[in-house]
Design an enzyme around this catalytic site. Structure first.
Site, PDB file in Angstrom:
ATOM      1  N   ALA A  64       0.840  -1.183   0.000  1.00  0.00           N
ATOM      2  CA  ALA A  64       0.000   0.000   0.000  1.00  0.00           C
ATOM      3  C   ALA A  64       0.883   1.243   0.000  1.00  0.00           C
ATOM      4  O   ALA A  64       2.089   1.179   0.271  1.00  0.00           O
ATOM      5  CB  ALA A  64      -0.909  -0.005   1.222  1.00  0.00           C
ATOM      6  N   GLU A 110      -1.476  -9.542  -0.998  1.00  0.00           N
ATOM      7  CA  GLU A 110      -2.925  -9.749  -0.899  1.00  0.00           C
ATOM      8  C   GLU A 110      -3.571  -9.719  -2.286  1.00  0.00           C
ATOM      9  O   GLU A 110      -4.471 -10.506  -2.587  1.00  0.00           O
ATOM     10  CB  GLU A 110      -3.541  -8.682   0.002  1.00  0.00           C
ATOM     11  CG  GLU A 110      -3.158  -8.859   1.464  1.00  0.00           C
ATOM     12  CD  GLU A 110      -3.582  -7.699   2.343  1.00  0.00           C
ATOM     13  OE1 GLU A 110      -4.145  -7.943   3.411  1.00  0.00           O
ATOM     14  OE2 GLU A 110      -3.335  -6.530   1.945  1.00  0.00           O
ATOM     15  N   GLU A 130       3.175  -5.677   7.256  1.00  0.00           N
ATOM     16  CA  GLU A 130       2.396  -4.626   7.912  1.00  0.00           C
ATOM     17  C   GLU A 130       2.762  -4.436   9.387  1.00  0.00           C
ATOM     18  O   GLU A 130       2.753  -3.319   9.911  1.00  0.00           O
ATOM     19  CB  GLU A 130       0.890  -4.909   7.784  1.00  0.00           C
ATOM     20  CG  GLU A 130       0.330  -4.717   6.392  1.00  0.00           C
ATOM     21  CD  GLU A 130       0.442  -5.968   5.530  1.00  0.00           C
ATOM     22  OE1 GLU A 130      -0.180  -6.001   4.460  1.00  0.00           O
ATOM     23  OE2 GLU A 130       1.140  -6.924   5.926  1.00  0.00           O
TER      24      GLU A 130
END
Length: 256
Positions: A64, A110, A130
């Site tokens: 991300a 993901e 993460e």
């Protein structure tokens, strides 16, 4: 510059490419919007029978966009409704092949796990880092990863944040195949072309039953399989496929 590019390299095959090389294809809002739109359109396109999802030689998607969320609060994150942008990929009824070179980390890992088949280059790396920035996976990383590799391998990746190599991913069942880095996209496209030549209704039913049955009790999943099996006997493709087999010729599937 378009951050998501859609091409039609072969008959029946669509290629979706993430195109943010300056950010290692990090999944910002614009990329997620582009992916959602692309998969929504391709799901409805009768000419497309298989989809290849890829990035570039350096990265499939390196996660991300941390800068876009570093100062966000819980309510802001909830109101972004990012899960709605993942839904068109997860719900795509057509076979999806992820062609992974380089980094597939965090949201990139993901994203790859949303595919039905993963072709990885020898230099690819997979991971859910993460925890190293104070959070946890939020787009299926704890759930899809555990279903793919089991609790103990998943916990090792999730709690340490350490990436694994393509060979390690292959050994634990996270990828379908590992090939030389320079052959990843060609391997994925050739595989997609093979699948595109299969009866699309059967492919769609196989994908639907595999995904729905994975979280159902065995007896319920077997019932879903039987019903889908029986349903296909009302398709023209079933008649064509079996007649072609008997007549020793190549079938011509129409998706009807």
């Amino acid at each position: 510059m378009e951050v998501v590019v859609v091409e039609r390299p072969r008959e029946g095959v669509a290629l979706v490419r993430i195109n943010r090389p300056e950010a290692r294809n990090a999944l910002n809002g614009e990329v997620r919007q582009g992916l959602a739109g692309a998969f929504t359109d391709l799901a409805r396109d009768p000419e497309v029978r298989a989809i290849v999802l890829t990035g570039n030689e350096e990265a499939f998607a390196a996660g991300a966009d941390i800068k876009a969320m570093a100062e966000a609060g819980a309510v802001e994150m909830m109101l972004r409704e990012a899960h709605r942008l993942w839904a068109p990929i997860a719900a795509c009824p057509k076979p999806v092949i992820a062609a992974v070179n380089g980094y597939a980390l965090g949201g990139g890992c993901e994203l790859a796990m949303h595919a039905d088949i993963i072709i990885a280059g020898e230099g690819a790396q997979f991971g859910q880092p993460e925890i190293r920035v104070g959070i946890m996976p939020g787009a299926g990383g704890t759930q899809r990863l555990t279903r793919a590799v089991g609790k103990f391998k998943a916990m090792m990746m999730l709690l340490t944040g350490k990436p694994i190599s393509a060979r390690e991913a292959d050994a634990m069942g996270l990828v379908s195949s590992v090939v030389p880095d320079g052959e990843v996209l060609e391997t994925a496209l050739t595989l997609a072309e093979t699948i595109a030549g299969m009866p699309p209704l059967a492919a769609r039913q196989i994908k639907e039953v595999v995904l729905a049955g994975a979280d159902a009790p065995l007896e319920a999943a077997l019932m879903l399989e039987r019903k889908a099996f029986q349903l296909l006997f009302d398709s023209e493709d079933q008649k064509e496929g079996m007649r072609a087999f008997i007549e020793k010729r190549r079938p011509a599937y129409q998706g009807r």
